[in-house]
Design a protein around this motif. Structure first.
Motif, PDB file in Angstrom:
ATOM      1  N   SER A 561       0.810  -1.221   0.000  1.00  7.73           N
ATOM      2  CA  SER A 561       0.000   0.000   0.000  1.00  7.73           C
ATOM      3  C   SER A 561       0.846   1.275   0.000  1.00  7.73           C
ATOM      4  O   SER A 561       0.306   2.374  -0.135  1.00  7.73           O
ATOM      5  N   ILE A 562       2.160   1.148   0.148  1.00 10.98           N
ATOM      6  CA  ILE A 562       3.038   2.328   0.212  1.00 10.98           C
ATOM      7  C   ILE A 562       3.973   2.321  -0.996  1.00 10.98           C
ATOM      8  O   ILE A 562       4.671   1.335  -1.243  1.00 10.98           O
ATOM      9  N   ASP A 563       3.986   3.426  -1.730  1.00  7.55           N
ATOM     10  CA  ASP A 563       4.825   3.583  -2.920  1.00  7.55           C
ATOM     11  C   ASP A 563       6.040   4.431  -2.539  1.00  7.55           C
ATOM     12  O   ASP A 563       5.887   5.578  -2.107  1.00  7.55           O
ATOM     13  N   THR A 564       7.261   3.874  -2.659  1.00  4.56           N
ATOM     14  CA  THR A 564       8.471   4.604  -2.251  1.00  4.56           C
ATOM     15  C   THR A 564       9.236   5.195  -3.430  1.00  4.56           C
ATOM     16  O   THR A 564      10.349   5.681  -3.256  1.00  4.56           O
ATOM     17  N   ARG A 565       8.661   5.173  -4.613  1.00  2.18           N
ATOM     18  CA  ARG A 565       9.365   5.747  -5.761  1.00  2.18           C
ATOM     19  C   ARG A 565       9.655   7.223  -5.527  1.00  2.18           C
ATOM     20  O   ARG A 565       8.896   7.926  -4.856  1.00  2.18           O
ATOM     21  N   TYR A 566      10.744   7.706  -6.110  1.00  7.84           N
ATOM     22  CA  TYR A 566      11.236   9.058  -5.839  1.00  7.84           C
ATOM     23  C   TYR A 566      10.176  10.117  -6.134  1.00  7.84           C
ATOM     24  O   TYR A 566      10.028  11.094  -5.389  1.00  7.84           O
ATOM     25  N   ALA A 567       9.426   9.936  -7.220  1.00  6.87           N
ATOM     26  CA  ALA A 567       8.462  10.952  -7.635  1.00  6.87           C
ATOM     27  C   ALA A 567       7.378  11.188  -6.590  1.00  6.87           C
ATOM     28  O   ALA A 567       6.807  12.284  -6.500  1.00  6.87           O
TER      29      ALA A 567
END
Length: 750
Positions: A561-567
């Motif tokens: 459920s958590i997106d860690t991509r830089y953007a």
């Protein structure tokens, strides 16, 4: 037992005298030396034979080599040496060694041709100006044979002693038993795979999980193979300093079985040098003065300590007694060791000492490479270099002696300006190094050598000489395996780098020189990635061993459920912090959390502190020294309840053993992918063309490797249990899950 020795090695053993002296570097590059030899050889006439092979036996010792030149019609033997700069700088010890080689060849030719006299020529070719200095003389066969027989007799005593030791060594190794009553799970399979690879001379890449006893599981069968096949020695190569101690711990465990082994440790110069503020030459460092005069006695003492470890501290004690340099003494003793424990640089670097010894002395060697998953990155660095324009802006006092050097530095600056004329601070990438800068650096290297010969105690010039020389050597070998990066922040502050992308071009010949290479690590998948980028042939073998641990020891949860991509990184900070607090409160204890950068780590740490001020955070800081690293780890005790905050791929991702309650959970909030910047995009394009797997080779495999290594800190023994939290939406993808260790249980998702 081989009693063959090259003319060069024989003369180095018997005729080297005087000081260590590196002020005359850079020598011509390997290619320049070969071309210089060939250029001079072509001028010698039709009756002249280049690279004339010669071999003669003197009782049990066989001496062999290749004369640079032989002319039967003129009864002439020639030895050619290439150099840069002023021949007057040459030391007495260097000249003595060159003459000994020439006179040895002369004696062997006289014996072969049944001549009473021979004409000898020692020719020095200045590689830049093409100037030739020739030293010619005539000698009788009798005087030359007397000298050569004396050399052989001198060496024979040492060779006989070496033969006796190696015969005793091999017999003791054949009788050696494994030091424990039983193998660990998977350890027997590891040992059998290593022994089979050694016997069939096929390189092996083997994934041996943490806890499978890799050190003994590779050392024991390798030493058995050394004895069974009559190999010269064994290399144990590492990518971390702490791994050398682990290797010696394994050797000491085997010693309880009384094998007759001499193990030598080779360290980096920064670690081995005890006079770091001095240059490696007699008029600067007292330990360089008379080094080769005092070496025989020190070597005798070290070798008389039969069947012992010559670790760096032991080498230092002997060196102190004999007043010689411990760093170079270690290199000398490596020539006679059964096991050489060293950093991979000592064999795989462009001018690696162990590679030189192997060729010169025709060693039959087996190499073990620990933590081999680090090799791709490490070897890229070995064959990359970065220059800064500002490094070449130095103040030179205006004197008659320094005018040429000043002009050479000015020429380099002009070449810099042309090379980066249109450049901005945004890096650009090119397929070829700037030619004019290369020419300017060649001239500068010559002038630096001349200046240092006159005034040797100039560390700044010495550093500049080594930097220029290293660049020139890599520029000489530049090809499709590398790219050029240029940038310029402002006028006079340009930077240029030769960056290696695919080290296989450089490494393949090094593996081919060995009888066998055994690479092992807890993470070596996918095998084709490592085989291709490390330069192994198609007939190399790869495989995985079963883990000694079981799925019940670890609880794997993927937080999709958590997106860690830089953007979208900012949106992830607070959710990650909440998840970490939730994990810690569910079962207070010691945890390690890894994120992709220090800045990201700091943001998450602050969010955790806001949510749970009572939760004890333990943060990694940038640039921690070894003592600070040790203190950081010591804070994790059986009684503490810390949330350690660290950077993925950093100091605490590998080589950390926090067993039992010292670590009960690991969380990782990133897929570990390298940044999607222009450099990595160039790499992706090249790997797509070369391997058809640009994204995987550039991003996915290196990232997953970091994740698995960090996760491996959690379960270190059969008694360990813990929680593994993988935080990122991408971890839930099937193609990512299949890259994770097979012994892990099926993950839960949240």
């Amino acid at each position: 037992m081989s009693n063959r020795i090259s003319v060069r090695s024989l003369c180095e053993f018997t005729d080297r005298i005087g000081d260590i002296d590196h002020r005359y570097t850079p020598a011509p590059t390997a290619l320049e030396g070969i071309e210089g030899h060939q250029r001079l050889q072509k001028r010698r006439g039709a009756s002249y034979q280049s690279e004339y092979p010669i071999e003669q036996s003197f009782e049990e010792i066989t001496v062999r080599g290749r004369c640079d030149g032989f002319d039967r019609s003129k009864q002439l033997v020639e030895e050619i040496k290439t150099y840069r700069g002023d021949l007057e700088r040459q030391s007495l010890g260097q000249r003595n060694l060159h003459l000994a080689q020439l006179r040895s060849y002369g004696a062997m030719i006289c014996l072969e041709q049944d001549w009473k006299r021979i004409n000898l020529k020692l020719s020095y070719l200045e590689i830049t100006s093409d100037e030739v200095t020739e030293i010619e003389f005539t000698a009788t066969a009798d005087e030359l044979m007397n000298e050569l027989e004396a050399r052989v007799e001198h060496f024979k005593h040492w060779q006989n002693r070496l033969n006796q030791h190696r015969a005793a060594r091999d017999q003791s190794l054949k009788e050696l038993s494994f030091p424990y009553s039983e193998f660990r799970k998977g350890q027997r399979e590891l040992a059998e795979s290593v022994f089979k690879a050694a016997k069939t001379q096929r390189d092996l890449l083997i994934e041996a999980p943490t806890g499978s006893g890799k050190t003994l599981g590779t050392l024991y069968p390798s030493l058995k193979a050394v004895a069974a096949d009559g190999l010269t020695n064994l290399f144990y190569l590492t990518t971390r300093n702490t791994a050398r101690k682990v290797a010696f711990d394994g050797i000491n465990q085997l010693r309880e079985g009384q094998p007759k082994l001499i193990a030598v440790e080779l360290v980096a110069k920064e670690s081995g040098c005890i006079e770091p503020d001095k240059l490696c030459q007699a008029d600067s460092c007292p330990l360089a003065k008379g080094f080769f005069d005092r070496l025989p006695n020190a070597r005798e003492v070290a070798y008389s300590l039969n069947w012992t470890n010559l670790e760096s501290e032991a080498l230092r004690k002997i060196s102190e007694k004999h007043q010689i340099c411990p760093y170079y003494f270690g290199q000398e003793m490596a020539r006679w060791a059964d096991i050489v424990v060293a950093d991979i640089n000592q064999y795989l670097a462009p001018t690696a000492i162990l590679s030189g010894y192997l060729h010169q002395d025709e060693w039959q060697t087996l190499a073990l490479v620990d933590e081999a998953h680090n090799l791709v990155t490490r070897c890229r660095d070995l064959y990359s270099i970065e220059l800064k324009q500002s490094d070449f802006k130095i103040d030179i006092p205006a004197t008659e002696q320094t005018n040429k050097l000043s002009r050479a530095l000015e020429s380099v600056q002009r070449a810099w300006q042309q090379a980066c004329k249109e450049q901005t601070s945004t890096p650009s990438f090119d397929e070829m190094p700037p030619e004019k800068l290369e020419f300017a650096l060649q001239s500068l290297a010559t002038e630096l050598g001349d200046q240092l010969a006159k005034s040797p105690d100039q560390q700044e010039l010495q550093n500049l000489l080594f930097l220029s020389s290293a660049y020139l050597k890599l520029a000489e070998q530049f090809g499709e395996h590398s790219i050029v990066r240029r940038s310029k922040a402002k006028r006079g502050q340009a930077e240029l780098a030769l960056l290696n992308l695919d080290p296989s071009f450089f490494l393949a010949p090094r593996w081919a020189d060995l009888n066998c290479a055994i690479l092992f690590s807890a993470t070596l998948k996918p095998f084709d990635y490592y085989q291709n980028l490390l330069g192994f042939s198609e007939d190399s073998v790869s495989g995985s061993l079963p883990s000694p641990f079981n799925a019940e020891q670890v609880d794997v949860e993927i937080v999709k459920s958590i997106d860690t991509r830089y953007a979208v990184r900012e949106r992830s900070v607070v959710p990650i912090a909440r998840k970490l607090v939730e994990m810690w409160r569910a079962k207070p204890g010691n945890y390690l959390f890894f994120s992709s950068s220090f800045s990201y780590l700091e943001e998450i740490s602050e969010a955790v502190a806001d949510i749970a001020p009572d939760l004890p955070l333990h943060r990694q800081t940038s640039g921690m020294r070894s003592d600070e690293r040790q203190r950081y780890l010591e804070q994790f005790s059986d009684e503490s309840q810390l949330l350690g905050m660290a950077v993925l791929g950093g100091l605490f991702s590998e080589g950390v053993d926090l067993v039992g309650d010292r670590l009960i959970g690991v969380a990782i909030a990133t897929l570990g992918l390298p940044p999607f910047d222009p450099f990595h995009e160039v790499m992706r394009e090249k790997f797509e063309l070369r391997f058809g797997a640009g994204y995987d080779y550039t991003y996915l495999y290196p990232g997953i490797q970091k994740v698995v290594q960090a996760a491996g800190r959690l379960i270190r023994t059969h008694q360990d249990q813990g929680k593994l939290l993988l935080i990122d939406t991408r971890f839930a993808k099937p193609e990512i899950i299949q890259q994770l260790p097979s012994w892990w249980p099926a993950p839960s998702f949240s």
